[in-house]
Design a protein around this motif. Sequence first.
Motif, PDB file in Angstrom:
ATOM      1  N   GLY A  42       0.793  -1.216   0.000  1.00  0.00           N
ATOM      2  CA  GLY A  42       0.000   0.000   0.000  1.00  0.00           C
ATOM      3  C   GLY A  42       0.828   1.269   0.000  1.00  0.00           C
ATOM      4  N   GLY A  43       1.997   1.222   0.605  1.00  0.00           N
ATOM      5  CA  GLY A  43       2.827   2.410   0.688  1.00  0.00           C
ATOM      6  C   GLY A  43       3.848   2.557  -0.417  1.00  0.00           C
ATOM      7  N   TRP A  44       3.910   1.605  -1.315  1.00  0.00           N
ATOM      8  CA  TRP A  44       4.965   1.567  -2.337  1.00  0.00           C
ATOM      9  C   TRP A  44       5.114   2.876  -3.110  1.00  0.00           C
ATOM     10  CZ3 TRP A  44       8.986  -1.442  -3.237  1.00  0.00           C
ATOM     11  CH2 TRP A  44       9.658  -1.304  -4.450  1.00  0.00           C
ATOM     12  N   THR A  45       4.012   3.420  -3.577  1.00  0.00           N
ATOM     13  CA  THR A  45       4.100   4.595  -4.451  1.00  0.00           C
ATOM     14  C   THR A  45       4.641   5.829  -3.744  1.00  0.00           C
ATOM     15  OG1 THR A  45       1.789   5.171  -4.036  1.00  0.00           O
ATOM     16  CG2 THR A  45       2.257   3.803  -5.982  1.00  0.00           C
ATOM     17  N   SER A  46       4.559   5.868  -2.426  1.00  0.00           N
ATOM     18  CA  SER A  46       5.055   7.037  -1.698  1.00  0.00           C
ATOM     19  C   SER A  46       6.463   6.843  -1.135  1.00  0.00           C
ATOM     20  CB  SER A  46       4.089   7.403  -0.569  1.00  0.00           C
ATOM     21  OG  SER A  46       4.038   6.370   0.385  1.00  0.00           O
ATOM     22  N   LEU A  47       7.064   5.693  -1.365  1.00  0.00           N
ATOM     23  CA  LEU A  47       8.391   5.415  -0.818  1.00  0.00           C
ATOM     24  C   LEU A  47       9.504   6.024  -1.660  1.00  0.00           C
ATOM     25  CD1 LEU A  47       8.112   1.629   0.137  1.00  0.00           C
ATOM     26  CD2 LEU A  47       8.011   3.600   1.669  1.00  0.00           C
ATOM     27  N   ALA A  48      10.539   6.473  -0.986  1.00  0.00           N
ATOM     28  CA  ALA A  48      11.763   6.912  -1.662  1.00  0.00           C
ATOM     29  C   ALA A  48      12.500   5.677  -2.166  1.00  0.00           C
ATOM     30  CB  ALA A  48      12.642   7.678  -0.673  1.00  0.00           C
ATOM     31  N   ASP A  49      13.403   5.872  -3.110  1.00  0.00           N
ATOM     32  CA  ASP A  49      14.126   4.739  -3.684  1.00  0.00           C
ATOM     33  C   ASP A  49      14.853   3.903  -2.632  1.00  0.00           C
ATOM     34  OD1 ASP A  49      13.239   5.271  -6.226  1.00  0.00           O
ATOM     35  OD2 ASP A  49      15.130   6.126  -6.933  1.00  0.00           O
ATOM     36  N   ALA A  50      15.474   4.544  -1.661  1.00  0.00           N
ATOM     37  CA  ALA A  50      16.190   3.800  -0.620  1.00  0.00           C
ATOM     38  C   ALA A  50      15.231   2.906   0.160  1.00  0.00           C
ATOM     39  CB  ALA A  50      16.906   4.757   0.326  1.00  0.00           C
ATOM     40  N   ASP A  51      14.042   3.418   0.436  1.00  0.00           N
ATOM     41  CA  ASP A  51      13.038   2.626   1.145  1.00  0.00           C
ATOM     42  C   ASP A  51      12.507   1.495   0.272  1.00  0.00           C
ATOM     43  OD1 ASP A  51      13.210   4.198   3.488  1.00  0.00           O
ATOM     44  OD2 ASP A  51      11.906   5.691   2.571  1.00  0.00           O
ATOM     45  N   ARG A  52      12.373   1.744  -1.014  1.00  0.00           N
ATOM     46  CA  ARG A  52      11.941   0.686  -1.935  1.00  0.00           C
ATOM     47  C   ARG A  52      12.980  -0.434  -1.977  1.00  0.00           C
ATOM     48  NH1 ARG A  52       9.009   3.369  -7.227  1.00  0.00           N
ATOM     49  NH2 ARG A  52       7.307   4.322  -6.069  1.00  0.00           N
ATOM     50  N   ARG A  53      14.249  -0.056  -2.005  1.00  0.00           N
ATOM     51  CA  ARG A  53      15.310  -1.073  -1.987  1.00  0.00           C
ATOM     52  C   ARG A  53      15.234  -1.909  -0.709  1.00  0.00           C
ATOM     53  NH1 ARG A  53      18.211   3.336  -3.665  1.00  0.00           N
ATOM     54  NH2 ARG A  53      18.598   3.349  -5.887  1.00  0.00           N
ATOM     55  N   ALA A  54      14.978  -1.250   0.420  1.00  0.00           N
ATOM     56  CA  ALA A  54      14.860  -1.960   1.692  1.00  0.00           C
ATOM     57  C   ALA A  54      13.685  -2.939   1.672  1.00  0.00           C
ATOM     58  CB  ALA A  54      14.715  -0.967   2.838  1.00  0.00           C
ATOM     59  N   VAL A  55      12.566  -2.524   1.099  1.00  0.00           N
ATOM     60  CA  VAL A  55      11.406  -3.405   0.986  1.00  0.00           C
ATOM     61  C   VAL A  55      11.756  -4.618   0.118  1.00  0.00           C
ATOM     62  CG1 VAL A  55       9.075  -3.623  -0.007  1.00  0.00           C
ATOM     63  CG2 VAL A  55       9.663  -1.639   1.407  1.00  0.00           C
ATOM     64  N   ILE A  56      12.428  -4.377  -0.986  1.00  0.00           N
ATOM     65  CA  ILE A  56      12.806  -5.471  -1.884  1.00  0.00           C
ATOM     66  C   ILE A  56      13.755  -6.442  -1.177  1.00  0.00           C
ATOM     67  CG2 ILE A  56      14.104  -6.001  -3.992  1.00  0.00           C
ATOM     68  CD1 ILE A  56      12.757  -3.482  -5.222  1.00  0.00           C
ATOM     69  N   GLU A  57      14.678  -5.913  -0.398  1.00  0.00           N
ATOM     70  CA  GLU A  57      15.604  -6.776   0.345  1.00  0.00           C
ATOM     71  C   GLU A  57      14.865  -7.610   1.392  1.00  0.00           C
ATOM     72  OE1 GLU A  57      18.754  -4.357   1.893  1.00  0.00           O
ATOM     73  OE2 GLU A  57      19.385  -3.732  -0.115  1.00  0.00           O
ATOM     74  N   ARG A  58      13.945  -6.997   2.114  1.00  0.00           N
ATOM     75  CA  ARG A  58      13.160  -7.746   3.106  1.00  0.00           C
ATOM     76  C   ARG A  58      12.311  -8.815   2.433  1.00  0.00           C
ATOM     77  NH1 ARG A  58      12.431  -2.500   5.354  1.00  0.00           N
ATOM     78  NH2 ARG A  58      10.300  -2.376   4.516  1.00  0.00           N
ATOM     79  N   ALA A  59      11.710  -8.459   1.312  1.00  0.00           N
ATOM     80  CA  ALA A  59      10.878  -9.430   0.592  1.00  0.00           C
ATOM     81  C   ALA A  59      11.718 -10.606   0.092  1.00  0.00           C
ATOM     82  CB  ALA A  59      10.160  -8.745  -0.572  1.00  0.00           C
ATOM     83  N   ALA A  60      12.925 -10.331  -0.366  1.00  0.00           N
ATOM     84  CA  ALA A  60      13.814 -11.413  -0.820  1.00  0.00           C
ATOM     85  C   ALA A  60      14.156 -12.346   0.341  1.00  0.00           C
ATOM     86  CB  ALA A  60      15.078 -10.834  -1.441  1.00  0.00           C
ATOM     87  N   ALA A  61      14.408 -11.782   1.509  1.00  0.00           N
ATOM     88  CA  ALA A  61      14.699 -12.608   2.688  1.00  0.00           C
ATOM     89  C   ALA A  61      13.482 -13.456   3.062  1.00  0.00           C
ATOM     90  CB  ALA A  61      15.115 -11.725   3.857  1.00  0.00           C
TER      91      ALA A  61
END
Length: 69
Positions: free
Chosen positions: A34-53
């Motif tokens: 839900g928050g994806w569109t409002s995230l900064a790139d650094a936060d998006r990278r963090a989400v992607i890393e957590r999702a990969a884990a």
Amino acid sequence: MNDAPIESPCNDVCKLDERTGWCLGCYRTLAEIGGWTSLADADRRAVIERAAARREEAARQRAASRAAR
């Protein structure tokens, strides 16, 4: 430096695991989706890393479950 936007990891599976709360397609939480569109790139990278884990953890759990049978 790469200025391309970080694309959403959504792959159109969009089904939440009731136990974990993770999407079974992209392994993000509902809040992360839900928050994806409002995230900064650094936060998006963090989400992607957590999702990969999470994806790796889910794979380990499936393998352990199969081995226990």
